[in-house]
Design a protein around this motif. Sequence first.
Motif, short mmCIF file in Angstrom:
data_model
loop_
_atom_site.label_atom_id
_atom_site.label_comp_id
_atom_site.label_asym_id
_atom_site.label_seq_id
_atom_site.Cartn_x
_atom_site.Cartn_y
_atom_site.Cartn_z
N VAL A 192 0.87 -1.18 0.00
CA VAL A 192 0.00 0.00 0.00
C VAL A 192 0.90 1.22 0.00
N ASP A 193 0.76 2.07 -1.00
CA ASP A 193 1.65 3.23 -1.10
C ASP A 193 1.48 4.18 0.07
N ARG A 227 -4.38 4.00 -0.02
CA ARG A 227 -4.27 4.61 -1.35
C ARG A 227 -3.20 3.92 -2.18
N ASN A 228 -3.56 3.62 -3.41
CA ASN A 228 -2.65 2.95 -4.35
C ASN A 228 -2.11 1.65 -3.78
N GLY A 246 -0.86 -6.79 -9.95
CA GLY A 246 -0.62 -5.89 -11.07
C GLY A 246 -1.69 -4.84 -11.26
N ARG A 247 -2.68 -4.81 -10.38
CA ARG A 247 -3.73 -3.80 -10.45
C ARG A 247 -3.63 -2.89 -9.23
N TYR A 248 -4.22 -1.71 -9.30
CA TYR A 248 -4.14 -0.75 -8.20
C TYR A 248 -5.55 -0.37 -7.74
N TYR A 249 -5.68 -0.32 -6.42
CA TYR A 249 -6.96 -0.03 -5.80
C TYR A 249 -6.77 1.04 -4.73
N SER A 250 -7.87 1.68 -4.36
CA SER A 250 -7.92 2.53 -3.18
C SER A 250 -9.15 2.12 -2.38
N LEU A 251 -8.95 1.88 -1.09
CA LEU A 251 -10.04 1.42 -0.22
C LEU A 251 -10.12 2.30 1.01
N THR A 252 -11.31 2.34 1.59
CA THR A 252 -11.55 3.06 2.83
C THR A 252 -12.33 2.16 3.78
N GLU A 253 -11.88 2.11 5.03
CA GLU A 253 -12.62 1.45 6.10
C GLU A 253 -13.07 2.49 7.10
N GLN A 254 -14.27 2.31 7.65
CA GLN A 254 -14.77 3.22 8.67
C GLN A 254 -15.36 2.41 9.83
N PRO A 255 -14.49 1.95 10.74
CA PRO A 255 -14.99 1.23 11.93
C PRO A 255 -15.72 2.20 12.87
N LYS A 294 -12.31 1.50 -4.63
CA LYS A 294 -12.23 2.06 -5.96
C LYS A 294 -11.24 1.25 -6.79
N GLY A 295 -11.59 1.01 -8.05
CA GLY A 295 -10.76 0.22 -8.93
C GLY A 295 -11.23 -1.22 -9.07
N MET A 296 -12.41 -1.53 -8.50
CA MET A 296 -12.93 -2.89 -8.55
C MET A 296 -13.22 -3.31 -9.99
N GLN A 297 -12.88 -4.57 -10.28
CA GLN A 297 -13.11 -5.13 -11.60
C GLN A 297 -14.11 -6.28 -11.52
N GLU A 298 -14.44 -6.85 -12.67
CA GLU A 298 -15.56 -7.78 -12.77
C GLU A 298 -15.43 -8.99 -11.84
#
Length: 434
Positions: free
Chosen positions: A243-244, A265-266, A271-280, A296-300
């Motif tokens: 995770v960058d 973030r990133n 080989g793919r890049y995603y950004s995720l957020t958790e809110q506990p 963000k960046g989710m694929q099929e």
Amino acid sequence: MKYLFFLGCTALLALSSCSQREEIKIITLKNTDSVDLWQKAIVVQRLDLTNDKKFYPLLLDAKGDTIPSQVDDTTGDGEWDELFFLIDIPALGEVVLTAQHTDDSIAYEQKTAVRFGKRDGLADPVQPRLGDTLYADQLPLSIGYQPYQTDGPSWENDKVGFRHYLDGRNSKDVFGKKVSYMSPSDVGINAQGAVEDNYHVMLDWGRDIMPVGNSVGIGGIALANGDTMYRIGVTALDAVNNVDTTIFRVVGKGPLRSAMDIQYRNWEAGGRYYSLTEQPIIWAGMYGYQNTVRAKGMQERDTLLVGLVNIFSSQPPKEIIIDNQWVVLYTHDRQSYDQEWWLGLGLILPYDRYKGYTEAPKIGPLVDSYMAKLDISDDAPVSYYAVAGWELSDEGFRNRDYFEDYIVDLAKQLTAKVVIEISTANELQVGSEK
């Protein structure tokens, strides 16, 4: 919930201040389900209650007794947006409350908390923080020391506590509690202010009770692309994160509800890049917490995975469908350190997103977990609950059926709809469901 204000005063004082400012608001709560609700979490939007940003409500029941509450700033603009409180409502019954303005405030009994501390160098003492940013090359193995108190933030209520390994591992652990008061602020640091693992021994308040290893713990997340699982982050043996940038912040700390935000973030996976957020989010009265995830960046072929550690599970998890609203997935075993105590662990997952569960690989960076599979759309939130019942918190949790009854009842409580009606001088103003 960037800021929280803790409100309350005596009924007499509230009546005098209210008469000088605004009419009394009447909040009617109607339980539409045939189940008694105990300490049901209620959220009232400020705009449904009042247009006055300086109207701070004191809640009173029909007897004139104060109902503890808090108001939260969810947008970060310095003004409160939500009124939060917990209330009992009988099956198919209703409760009528009054909301009156108060200029005074009191600190209600603290039933939730977030603890987060960091040291800037090996010789520096830990200082309380409200957030931090972790870059890929700042893991403990690369900087030579653990910067975080308890490896990252911990959060708790009057029943149970949890912690998140912010140091790149991104697992979620359990603090078992024997008391209802909040654990001491020095958990995870010594008298000199240095990071110290002093919470794996029994203290008056409790201790860390659950081995995590290279699982994601209870309620931790991962991602699958087809049959391949990817860990968000790395293990303790890695010096560079996948995770960058990881950004953590305490969103709010209140007497009844506390919240955090974790951004990845990133994140590189396959080989793919995603950004995720958790809110506990944790609120008083339940042996668990809520987590909301966006990606963000989710694929099929991508699937969100939610972990249920199985290091000491002797049998597969049990699935229970609750009113086509939730799926309960739980285990019950001697799942604590050295298998000393009974510990029930469970997830309450949205029925319409649930795609069954699988098991993590036997070797690799992500192991020792049952993984619930959730369908998640790109940048669309999904919420679930993680639950932990320890026998020293409630001796009933020694029994599997007792834990099952608890988590099933909790899911039914979450399913139950409460209609909220707000009126002024007997004129109906708003009706909504929560």
